[in-house]
Design a protein around this motif. Structure first.
Motif, PDB file in Angstrom:
ATOM      1  N   UNK A  39      13.926  -4.838 -58.706  1.00 22.41           N
ATOM      2  CA  UNK A  39      14.562  -3.536 -58.870  1.00 22.41           C
ATOM      3  C   UNK A  39      13.848  -2.439 -58.070  1.00 22.41           C
ATOM      4  N   UNK A  40      12.558  -2.315 -58.230  1.00 20.46           N
ATOM      5  CA  UNK A  40      11.801  -1.263 -57.549  1.00 20.46           C
ATOM      6  C   UNK A  40      11.832  -1.425 -56.024  1.00 20.46           C
ATOM      7  N   UNK A  41      11.594  -2.624 -55.476  1.00 19.44           N
ATOM      8  CA  UNK A  41      11.681  -2.750 -54.014  1.00 19.44           C
ATOM      9  C   UNK A  41      13.081  -2.433 -53.474  1.00 19.44           C
ATOM     10  N   UNK A  42      14.126  -2.822 -54.195  1.00 17.97           N
ATOM     11  CA  UNK A  42      15.481  -2.515 -53.737  1.00 17.97           C
ATOM     12  C   UNK A  42      15.740  -1.015 -53.773  1.00 17.97           C
ATOM     13  N   UNK A  43      15.268  -0.349 -54.812  1.00 15.46           N
ATOM     14  CA  UNK A  43      15.454   1.089 -54.954  1.00 15.46           C
ATOM     15  C   UNK A  43      14.796   1.836 -53.787  1.00 15.46           C
ATOM     16  N   UNK A  44      13.554   1.491 -53.496  1.00 22.10           N
ATOM     17  CA  UNK A  44      12.833   2.155 -52.409  1.00 22.10           C
ATOM     18  C   UNK A  44      13.460   1.806 -51.059  1.00 22.10           C
ATOM     19  N   UNK A  45      13.876   0.562 -50.896  1.00 20.11           N
ATOM     20  CA  UNK A  45      14.492   0.135 -49.639  1.00 20.11           C
ATOM     21  C   UNK A  45      15.781   0.891 -49.372  1.00 20.11           C
ATOM     22  N   UNK A  46      16.611   1.071 -50.386  1.00 20.15           N
ATOM     23  CA  UNK A  46      17.860   1.806 -50.192  1.00 20.15           C
ATOM     24  C   UNK A  46      17.599   3.256 -49.773  1.00 20.15           C
ATOM     25  N   UNK A  47      16.624   3.882 -50.403  1.00 16.83           N
ATOM     26  CA  UNK A  47      16.313   5.261 -50.031  1.00 16.83           C
ATOM     27  C   UNK A  47      15.810   5.353 -48.593  1.00 16.83           C
ATOM     28  N   UNK A  48      14.964   4.405 -48.194  1.00 16.75           N
ATOM     29  CA  UNK A  48      14.431   4.427 -46.837  1.00 16.75           C
ATOM     30  C   UNK A  48      15.469   4.052 -45.789  1.00 16.75           C
ATOM     31  N   UNK A  49      16.338   3.093 -46.107  1.00 17.63           N
ATOM     32  CA  UNK A  49      17.393   2.704 -45.155  1.00 17.63           C
ATOM     33  C   UNK A  49      18.356   3.868 -44.938  1.00 17.63           C
ATOM     34  N   UNK A  50      18.697   4.582 -46.012  1.00 17.30           N
ATOM     35  CA  UNK A  50      19.566   5.747 -45.862  1.00 17.30           C
ATOM     36  C   UNK A  50      18.935   6.811 -44.980  1.00 17.30           C
ATOM     37  N   UNK A  51      17.655   7.076 -45.196  1.00 18.16           N
ATOM     38  CA  UNK A  51      16.942   8.049 -44.372  1.00 18.16           C
ATOM     39  C   UNK A  51      16.868   7.574 -42.928  1.00 18.16           C
ATOM     40  N   UNK A  52      16.540   6.298 -42.725  1.00 20.66           N
ATOM     41  CA  UNK A  52      16.456   5.725 -41.378  1.00 20.66           C
ATOM     42  C   UNK A  52      17.810   5.797 -40.671  1.00 20.66           C
TER      43      UNK A  52
END
Length: 84
Positions: free
Chosen positions: A30-43
């Motif tokens: 859950x936590x890695x997916x949450x952080x990944x989604x936020x970073x992918x959106x920013x990227x």
């Protein structure tokens, strides 16, 4: 005649509601997916601005900003469900 026992009333305090029972922590992913989604959106948004609209999806033009925000927003929405 014997007197019957009174019924016990369940406590109606906020500490004994069904929703406040001890909740299990989130799954490991859950936590890695949450952080990944936020970073992918920013990227996604950064790549769109740096490439002057040529990437990540060239045919949708300014909708790339909306797509990036939607991906990041999905990550931020997951933060409301995060438990440790």
């Amino acid at each position: 005649m014997p007197e019957s026992k009174p019924r016990r009333r369940p406590a109606k305090g906020p500490s004994e509601t069904p929703s406040s029972k001890a909740q299990k922590p989130n799954a490991v992913w859950f936590l890695p997916l949450m952080v990944t989604l936020m970073l992918v959106g920013l990227f996604w948004i950064i790549v769109y601005y740096i490439s002057n609209g040529a990437y990540p999806l060239p045919g949708v033009n300014n909708w790339n900003i909306g797509i990036g925000f939607a991906i990041a927003l999905a990550g931020f929405m997951m933060t409301t469900r995060w438990r440790s």
